[in-house]
Design a protein around this motif. Structure first.
Motif, PDB file in Angstrom:
ATOM      1  N   UNK A 215       0.821  -1.212   0.000  1.00 42.53           N
ATOM      2  CA  UNK A 215       0.000   0.000   0.000  1.00 42.53           C
ATOM      3  C   UNK A 215       0.853   1.259   0.000  1.00 42.53           C
ATOM      4  N   UNK A 216       2.109   1.138   0.367  1.00 40.65           N
ATOM      5  CA  UNK A 216       2.994   2.305   0.331  1.00 40.65           C
ATOM      6  C   UNK A 216       4.426   1.820   0.292  1.00 40.65           C
ATOM      7  N   UNK A 217       5.273   2.563  -0.425  1.00 41.75           N
ATOM      8  CA  UNK A 217       6.688   2.210  -0.526  1.00 41.75           C
ATOM      9  C   UNK A 217       7.514   3.451  -0.248  1.00 41.75           C
ATOM     10  N   UNK A 218       8.578   3.306   0.520  1.00 41.61           N
ATOM     11  CA  UNK A 218       9.431   4.458   0.824  1.00 41.61           C
ATOM     12  C   UNK A 218      10.881   4.078   0.547  1.00 41.61           C
ATOM     13  N   UNK A 219      11.546   4.930  -0.227  1.00 30.08           N
ATOM     14  CA  UNK A 219      12.909   4.638  -0.671  1.00 30.08           C
ATOM     15  C   UNK A 219      13.846   5.767  -0.269  1.00 30.08           C
ATOM     16  N   UNK A 220      15.012   5.407   0.233  1.00 29.99           N
ATOM     17  CA  UNK A 220      16.082   6.392   0.433  1.00 29.99           C
ATOM     18  C   UNK A 220      17.320   5.807  -0.227  1.00 29.99           C
ATOM     19  N   UNK A 221      17.940   6.568  -1.094  1.00 31.01           N
ATOM     20  CA  UNK A 221      19.063   6.028  -1.836  1.00 31.01           C
ATOM     21  C   UNK A 221      20.131   7.100  -2.004  1.00 31.01           C
ATOM     22  N   UNK A 222      21.381   6.718  -1.790  1.00 31.81           N
ATOM     23  CA  UNK A 222      22.474   7.683  -1.955  1.00 31.81           C
ATOM     24  C   UNK A 222      23.757   6.933  -2.274  1.00 31.81           C
ATOM     25  N   UNK A 223      24.544   7.506  -3.162  1.00 34.88           N
ATOM     26  CA  UNK A 223      25.860   6.951  -3.485  1.00 34.88           C
ATOM     27  C   UNK A 223      25.774   5.751  -4.420  1.00 34.88           C
ATOM     28  N   UNK A 224      26.922   5.353  -4.905  1.00 33.93           N
ATOM     29  CA  UNK A 224      27.003   4.209  -5.828  1.00 33.93           C
ATOM     30  C   UNK A 224      27.275   2.956  -4.999  1.00 33.93           C
ATOM     31  N   UNK A 225      26.174   2.337  -4.576  1.00 34.22           N
ATOM     32  CA  UNK A 225      26.292   1.274  -3.584  1.00 34.22           C
ATOM     33  C   UNK A 225      27.132   0.095  -4.097  1.00 34.22           C
ATOM     34  N   UNK A 226      26.940  -0.272  -5.372  1.00 34.53           N
ATOM     35  CA  UNK A 226      27.659  -1.439  -5.894  1.00 34.53           C
ATOM     36  C   UNK A 226      29.158  -1.184  -5.965  1.00 34.53           C
ATOM     37  N   UNK A 227      29.507   0.034  -6.322  1.00 35.86           N
ATOM     38  CA  UNK A 227      30.934   0.367  -6.421  1.00 35.86           C
ATOM     39  C   UNK A 227      31.577   0.389  -5.026  1.00 35.86           C
ATOM     40  N   UNK A 228      30.930   1.062  -4.087  1.00 29.10           N
ATOM     41  CA  UNK A 228      31.532   1.210  -2.758  1.00 29.10           C
ATOM     42  C   UNK A 228      31.625  -0.142  -2.051  1.00 29.10           C
ATOM     43  N   UNK A 229      30.588  -0.980  -2.235  1.00 32.63           N
ATOM     44  CA  UNK A 229      30.580  -2.270  -1.551  1.00 32.63           C
ATOM     45  C   UNK A 229      31.788  -3.124  -1.964  1.00 32.63           C
ATOM     46  N   UNK A 230      32.273  -2.937  -3.208  1.00 30.83           N
ATOM     47  CA  UNK A 230      33.419  -3.728  -3.688  1.00 30.83           C
ATOM     48  C   UNK A 230      34.691  -3.424  -2.891  1.00 30.83           C
ATOM     49  N   UNK A 231      34.719  -2.232  -2.270  1.00 30.33           N
ATOM     50  CA  UNK A 231      35.918  -1.857  -1.491  1.00 30.33           C
ATOM     51  C   UNK A 231      35.896  -2.465  -0.084  1.00 30.33           C
ATOM     52  N   UNK A 232      34.764  -3.088   0.269  1.00 27.32           N
ATOM     53  CA  UNK A 232      34.596  -3.504   1.665  1.00 27.32           C
ATOM     54  C   UNK A 232      35.441  -4.722   2.016  1.00 27.32           C
ATOM     55  N   UNK A 233      35.955  -4.727   3.235  1.00 24.26           N
ATOM     56  CA  UNK A 233      36.668  -5.905   3.747  1.00 24.26           C
ATOM     57  C   UNK A 233      35.771  -6.696   4.697  1.00 24.26           C
ATOM     58  N   UNK A 234      34.763  -6.031   5.272  1.00 26.78           N
ATOM     59  CA  UNK A 234      33.861  -6.684   6.225  1.00 26.78           C
ATOM     60  C   UNK A 234      32.439  -6.558   5.700  1.00 26.78           C
ATOM     61  N   UNK A 235      31.717  -7.666   5.656  1.00 29.64           N
ATOM     62  CA  UNK A 235      30.308  -7.645   5.259  1.00 29.64           C
ATOM     63  C   UNK A 235      29.494  -8.383   6.316  1.00 29.64           C
ATOM     64  N   UNK A 236      28.482  -7.721   6.823  1.00 31.85           N
ATOM     65  CA  UNK A 236      27.566  -8.344   7.784  1.00 31.85           C
ATOM     66  C   UNK A 236      26.186  -8.331   7.151  1.00 31.85           C
ATOM     67  N   UNK A 237      25.540  -9.468   7.118  1.00 29.99           N
ATOM     68  CA  UNK A 237      24.271  -9.558   6.400  1.00 29.99           C
ATOM     69  C   UNK A 237      23.348 -10.511   7.142  1.00 29.99           C
ATOM     70  N   UNK A 238      22.079 -10.203   7.172  1.00 29.01           N
ATOM     71  CA  UNK A 238      21.152 -11.132   7.827  1.00 29.01           C
ATOM     72  C   UNK A 238      19.700 -10.762   7.599  1.00 29.01           C
ATOM     73  N   UNK A 239      18.817 -11.698   7.913  1.00 29.38           N
ATOM     74  CA  UNK A 239      17.381 -11.397   7.910  1.00 29.38           C
ATOM     75  C   UNK A 239      16.892 -11.432   9.357  1.00 29.38           C
ATOM     76  N   UNK A 240      15.913 -10.602   9.624  1.00 28.81           N
ATOM     77  CA  UNK A 240      15.487 -10.359  10.998  1.00 28.81           C
ATOM     78  C   UNK A 240      13.959 -10.300  11.049  1.00 28.81           C
ATOM     79  N   UNK A 241      13.394 -10.651  12.179  1.00 25.16           N
ATOM     80  CA  UNK A 241      11.945 -10.484  12.322  1.00 25.16           C
ATOM     81  C   UNK A 241      11.615  -9.790  13.640  1.00 25.16           C
TER      82      UNK A 241
END
Lengths: 150, 765
Positions: free
Chosen positions: B173-199
């Motif tokens: 019924x509603x969608x809200x987006x916030x987006x900034x920067x070139x996420x795919x490019x910056x993520x490639x520089x990362x040495x640490x990645x933390x990822x998960x699903x939560x409820x």
């Protein structure tokens, strides 16, 4: 059925239905709305009144069971001299916010105090564990109760 | 003659006892359920037993014939109006028309001479349903072949405040987006990645007083007594719904037995008005707990989050996708989604961020506001990922925050829009950490955590107030803010007293009556002191100006040289009491001085609402917990919350409010959960839905006030009371992870925690 009881020091006679709850009797028939309704299942304590000095959940207590007993509600307690100390302690510690649970808490503390069941921290915590308050987080209420116990 | 020396800010900053205290302690305070009006009937609602069905027939004949029944209302009675309401999206019929979308949805209502008769008549109504597939979970509602729960193109509500809501897709019924920067490019520089699903579970606000309304529909309009947080928004919605002029809808708001958001916007009022309209007499409807539980609740949520960082722990990117179960009708879901999206990145300097929030219709009870909504949903997730980054980088979590948190003046939103940071978060976090013994030695199965976040607060900054000085020197404040326990009747009195130079004991603050009380947008989003309080200050200041002018005339001096001290106008050794001054102004012992004050989004010193939010409410806490590995039971040993309030007008009330928020946070973190099965709430009572008791108090609980006078409100104040709620569950989750048990599902029930401990012990031999 016929009911004879004392409410806040005044003797009353009334005809009640066998299933009539004390809470409805007090609120609807006598206009004593200080006892509040919330959970309806004897968990929250906001409907607490004293029957012969003991706290009961008026939402789950039959009016008929108060036959020939003495009922004290917040309206009656507020007229008693000792109430001033309770009022002062609760105000000074800001031990109330929305106020909905407050009458039940005051009567519970009065009963515990009258019966010598507020003599240490464990008793205070145990005694107040049957009254819910969603606003305060209980600390201020415990502070006021400790002061009243002393 | 002696002139009293008045310290600056005599009233403001003092822990004045609650002005509503005596009334509430003595049982005299009235709530809607305590009130009766002449000729009043009692209403009962027939609610759907099933979560999704077509209504094939309703037979009310038996109910209508019962003695003592005045009216039975069904959808057929609403054909002369457009019967859909909703402040965000007009998607909700006053009663179900041809289809029920959640278990508990009103299908019919009865007005009778007493509750018992109304209940018996309600039970005599026969409804036949044709069951439809129940979309009881987010997964079911989001499935590609899911039935759409709303076929008609929804109309935008009066108060969504979110611009173009866009096209609805499927059950989103509603969608809200916030987006900034070139996420795919910056993520490639990362040495640490933390990822998960939560409820995060559905939660019940449990204001101890349930929803209650008395409505009287008469020749001149409608009169309501309602326990609503936002009387002026309800007034406008009722007028819109029933085709009335706004001024002919009168709403009076007595004391509320708690709100916490559950009484925000329109709830039971349309149905009560419709029933009273049919009955031709006043009707009172008071919900039972099980009814309030399906009237509104906190959104359950599923969330996927990924945070990346450099090898040294410097945060780089964050991506968040979350889905909120808003139930069968939008209620405040769109705003909750927007606020959750604002909270998702956290107040950190990310190089790139991407937030996608979805508000989803399901066949579940409607979800709306609950204290610190959105922030409470997201902060525990974001902060546990920040802590995991710190662990992998070998950094102390407080040190990482010191390095990566935004500082005052820096943008909060990653895309740079909106209000920049207006608080010293690093200082706040350091205080919270110190208060839970951050540097003390660690023990097994014990952990400490801190959490930091921001909550978009203030709502729409539109408030008016008036202040009246009567001929005897007493003061009345008319302000639309609802007293639901948080203390505005005390705080507004202090503000007016400060400006007028009188004791707050002489000032009386009244509940809203929309016929006489000036407009106030709402009571929520921690806005009362900040926004309505500023309107009160301006109104009181205007009254003070009139007093000075009058004194200036009396003494023939420049009014700006006149001081107002302790109920007197004072100038150069001369003094005159306010009553004498008013008598001089009007030439007899009567009259009054009454003035208004206004706060609006633009102009003056309030900044621009277009920047939004009005201020960022600080959500900072620390916690220390101990977990029993054999049972999974968590003991909360210490909590500390930070009330970063700008200026504490009544410090005691702030501390007390944050203590309450702490315990609600403990409940949400450890055990509160509405269990929904096929759309049915299976624990819709206080025996099975547990709220915190005395026994659940943390061993040590501290509420710390920070005053940097950096808020937009009076004396530099800004709102409080919600932030702690978002921060405490997050601090507990972080502390539990520090104890060795990272969790991705709330609440942290013993069984869940124990299972996690078993899993962890298997995976780490």
């Amino acid at each position: 059925m016929d009911l004879t009881l004392t409410v806040n020091g005044r003797e009353l006679r009334a005809e009640v239905e066998p299933h009539e709850l004390l809470l409805d009797f007090l609120r609807d028939r006598l206009g004593l709305t200080g006892a509040k309704r919330s959970c309806d299942v004897q968990v929250c304590g906001t409907c607490t009144v004293l029957v012969d000095g003991a706290p009961v959940s008026a939402c789950s207590y039959l009016a008929a069971d108060a036959h020939q007993k003495e009922v004290l509600t917040i309206e009656g307690f507020a007229q008693m001299q000792e109430f001033e100390r309770f009022e002062d302690a609760f105000l000074r510690h800001a031990a109330l916010q929305c106020g909905y649970c407050t009458p039940g808490l005051l009567l519970t503390i009065k009963s515990l105090r009258d019966n010598g069941e507020l003599s240490n921290e464990a008793e205070i915590r145990h005694g107040l564990d049957g009254n819910l308050c969603r606003c305060t987080g209980y600390r201020s209420i415990l502070e006021a109760a400790r002061e009243l116990a002393a | 003659m002696t002139v009293v020396e008045r310290p600056t800010l005599a009233e403001v900053g003092a822990s004045v006892p609650r002005k509503d205290g005596r009334e509430k302690l003595s049982g005299q305070a009235q709530y809607v359920g305590d009130m009766e009006v002449a000729g009043m009937l009692h209403g009962k609602i027939l609610r759907s037993p099933t979560a999704h069905a077509k209504i094939t027939s309703i037979d009310t004949s038996a109910a209508q014939e019962m003695e003592g029944v005045a009216a039975v209302l069904t959808g057929d009675d609403l054909q002369d109006i457009e019967p859909y309401y909703g402040h965000a999206i007009k998607d909700r019929p006053i009663v179900a028309l041809d289809r029920v979308r959640f278990a508990g949805e009103p299908v019919a209502a009865v007005a009778a001479v007493n509750e018992a008769t109304a209940e018996a008549a309600m039970r005599a109504i026969e409804v036949e349903y044709e069951e439809l597939p129940v979309l009881g979970t987010l997964e079911q509602a989001l499935a590609a072949d899911a039935q759409r729960l709303h076929d008609r193109r929804p109309k935008i509500g009066l108060f969504h405040g979110l611009g173009d809501l866009g096209e609805q897709q499927g059950n989103v019924c509603y969608r809200h987006t916030i987006s900034a920067g070139d996420i795919d490019r910056v993520r490639k520089e990362a040495a640490i990645t933390v990822e998960g699903t939560y409820t995060f579970p559905a939660v019940y606000q449990y204001a101890m007083e349930t929803h209650a309304t008395i409505a009287h529909y008469h020749g001149d309009g409608v009169t309501l007594w309602a326990n609503c947080q936002h009387p002026f928004l309800v007034q406008a919605e009722i007028a819109d719904l029933f085709g009335l002029q706004v001024g002919s809808v009168r709403i009076m708001v007595p004391y509320l037995g708690g709100g916490f958001g559950s009484k925000s916007y329109t709830k039971m009022e349309p149905l009560t008005v419709a029933l009273a309209r049919k009955a031709g007499r006043p009707v009172r409807i008071v919900n039972r707990v099980e009814e309030s539980m399906v009237t509104t609740r906190r959104h359950g949520m599923r969330c996927w989050m990924r945070t990346t960082a450099g090898a040294d722990g410097t945060l780089l990117t964050r991506e968040v996708h979350f889905w909120l179960d808003t139930g069968a009708y939008a209620d405040n879901g769109p705003r909750v989604t927007a606020t959750a999206a604002d909270a998702a990145p956290g107040p950190y300097r990310f190089e790139a961020a991407d937030v996608q929030g979805y508000c989803v219709y399901c066949n579940t009870p409607p979800s709306g506001s609950y204290r610190a909504f959105g922030a409470t949903h997201l902060q525990w997730i974001g902060e546990s990922q920040v802590d995991e980054v710190a662990r992998r980088a070998g950094l102390d979590p407080v040190r990482l925050r010191r390095r990566c948190l935004a500082v005052p003046g820096e943008p909060v939103r990653p895309d740079g829009t909106g209000k920049p940071l207006d608080a010293d978060l690093v200082g706040d976090v350091e205080q919270a950490a110190a208060a839970v013994g951050w540097d003390e030695p660690r023990r097994p199965w014990r952990g400490r955590g801190v959490s930091v976040g921001l909550l978009a607060a203030g709502a729409h900054p539109v408030s008016r107030a008036s202040v009246r000085l009567s001929s005897d020197g007493s003061v009345d404040v008319y302000v639309g803010t609802t007293e639901l326990g948080q203390g505005p009747r005390t705080v507004m009195a202090q503000i007016a007293a400060e400006e007028l130079g009188v004791s707050s004991g002489l000032v009386h603050v009244h509940g809203a009556d929309t016929r006489f009380t000036p407009y106030d947008r709402s009571t929520g989003a921690s806005r009362s002191t900040t926004v309505a309080g500023l309107a009160v200050k301006r109104a009181a200041d205007a009254v003070a100006q009139r007093l000075r002018e009058t004194a200036g005339e009396v003494w023939d001096v420049d009014p700006t040289l006149v001081d107002l001290v302790d109920g007197h106008a004072v100038f150069s050794g001369e003094e005159i009491t306010f009553p004498d001054l008013i008598a001089k102004r009007f030439g007899f012992r009567g009259g009054e001085i009454i003035e208004g004050g206004e706060v609006r989004p633009t102009g003056g010193d309030t900044g621009s609402y277009a920047e939004g939010p009005h201020f960022w409410e600080v959500c900072v806490a620390g916690a220390e917990v101990e977990v029993d590995p054999d049972t999974g039971i968590i003991d909360v040993l210490r909590t500390a919350t930070i009330a970063d309030v700008g200026k504490a007008i009544n410090p005691q009330l702030i501390e007390r409010q944050d203590e309450g928020a702490t315990l609600q946070g403990v409940g949400n973190a450890l055990f509160e959960e509405m269990r929904l099965v096929d759309g049915l709430v299976t624990n819709d009572n206080l025996l099975e839905y547990r709220v915190p008791r005395v026994a659940d108090l943390p061993k040590r609980m501290r509420s710390i006030i920070v005053e940097n006078e950096d808020g937009p409100g009076p004396y530099g104040a800004k709102g409080c009371g919600e932030g702690a709620f978002a921060a405490v569950p997050a601090a507990i989750v972080c502390a539990l992870a520090d104890a060795g048990v990272p969790m991705q599902e709330l609440p942290l029930t013993p069984e869940r925690v124990w299972r996690r401990i078993q899993e962890l012990s298997k995976s780490t031999p």
